[in-house]
Enzyme design. Structure first.
Site, short mmCIF file in Angstrom:
data_model
loop_
_atom_site.label_atom_id
_atom_site.label_comp_id
_atom_site.label_asym_id
_atom_site.label_seq_id
_atom_site.Cartn_x
_atom_site.Cartn_y
_atom_site.Cartn_z
N PHE A 58 40.58 55.99 39.27
CA PHE A 58 40.01 55.95 40.61
C PHE A 58 39.52 54.54 40.94
CE2 PHE A 58 39.09 60.17 38.88
CZ PHE A 58 39.37 61.04 39.93
N ASP A 59 39.73 54.13 42.17
CA ASP A 59 38.97 53.02 42.73
C ASP A 59 37.56 53.53 43.00
OD1 ASP A 59 38.27 50.59 43.98
OD2 ASP A 59 38.95 51.32 45.92
N GLY A 60 36.63 52.62 43.25
CA GLY A 60 35.26 53.03 43.53
C GLY A 60 34.95 53.16 45.00
#
Length: 219
Positions: free
Chosen positions: A58-60
Site C-alpha cells: 500500500f501507498d500511505g
C-alpha cells in the site's frame, strides 16, 4: 450477474472489503459509497510472485490515510509539508479509502498468529511510501499504531521511484493514488491498482485489466 446494472449497490450488502475493476467510473462510484476500491492495470509481463504467501503493498497518503498532508505539499511545497508533519506528529491522520481493507487483512493475520504462525503467516503487508523515515514517516507509523493496525514492513523511499523496491519485494498487488507510481510498478511487472482518491489524480493511457471485476467479501 447484475443484468447490466451497476454492481455497486450490492457491495455493501455483501460486506465487501475490496472492489477491483477495470472500469474507473464504477471504482469511483464504489469509493463514494465508502467501499475500498481501485482500478486494476496489467503489466505486459508479470513478475514471479510467492505461491505460499500473499503480499499486499500500500501507498500511505490518499490510500491508507487521507490526502490531508498531500494537500499541504501540493499547495505550499516540501518545506511546509515537513513543518506540518512535525507539528502534527502526535495527531493521527484521518483514514483513507483502503484502511478498511488493511483492517480485514489484519484480522486474517491474527487468526494465524493465534495458531503460533506469526513468523510464517501466509499474508504479509507492506507500506511503500514516498515519505521520508527521518522527517515525515513518524506520523504515518504513529497513526497506524493509534489505529491498532500493524504493517509487516514500512518502506520510506524519500521521493525515490517505487518500481525498483516493488520489484524486490514482489507483491501480488500494489495500491497507489498516483498514476506515476502505478505506471512505474506495472512497467516492472507488478499488478498495480490506482485508487482515484484525493488531490493527486491523473488518468493515464495504461493497459487496464480487460472486463474484470473482483470483489472480496468480509473475511
Amino acid at each position: 450477474m447484475t443484468g447490466g446494472n451497476s454492481p455497486i449497490g450490492y457491495l455493501k450488502a455483501f460486506h465487501t472489503n475490496l472492489y477491483l475493476s477495470a472500469d474507473s467510473a464504477k471504482v469511483r462510484e464504489a469509493l463514494q459509497e465508502g467501499i475500498a476500491a481501485a482500478t486494476m492495470f496489467a503489466p505486459d509481463k508479470m513478475t514471479e510472485v510467492s505461491e505460499s504467501q500473499l503480499r499486499v503493498a500500500f501507498d500511505g497518503d490518499a490510500v491508507l490515510f487521507s490526502d490531508e498532508s498531500e494537500r499541504i505539499f501540493k499547495a505550499h511545497g516540501l518545506d511546509k509539508f515537513f513543518e506540518h508533519e512535525k507539528a502534527h506528529e502526535n495527531k493521527p491522520l484521518d483514514h483513507g479509502p483502503l484502511k478498511g481493507f488493511l483492517e480485514a487483512l489484519g484480522k486474517l493475520q491474527k487468526k494465524f498468529y493465534a495458531k503460533g504462525q506469526r513468523m510464517d503467516c501466509p499474508v504479509r503487508t507492506y507500506l511503500v511510501t514516498a515519505r521520508s523515515a527521518a522527517s515525515s514517516g513518524t506520523r504515518a507509523l504513529k497513526t497506524l499504531r493509534l489505529w491498532g493496525l500493524e504493517i509487516d514492513e514500512a518502506l520510506f523511499l524519500a521521493g525515490a521511484p517505487k518500481g525498483p523496491m516493488l520489484e524486490k519485494i514482489r507483491p501480488h498487488i500494489f495500491f497507489d493514488d498516483q498514476m506515476f507510481h502505478v505506471e512505474g510498478a506495472a512497467e516492472l511487472g507488478t499488478v498495480a491498482c490506482h485508487v482515484p482518491y484525493g488531490i493527486a489524480q491523473r488518468v493515464g493511457p495504461m493497459k487496464q485489466v480487460k472486463d474484470t471485476e473482483i470483489s472480496t467479501a468480509a473475511m
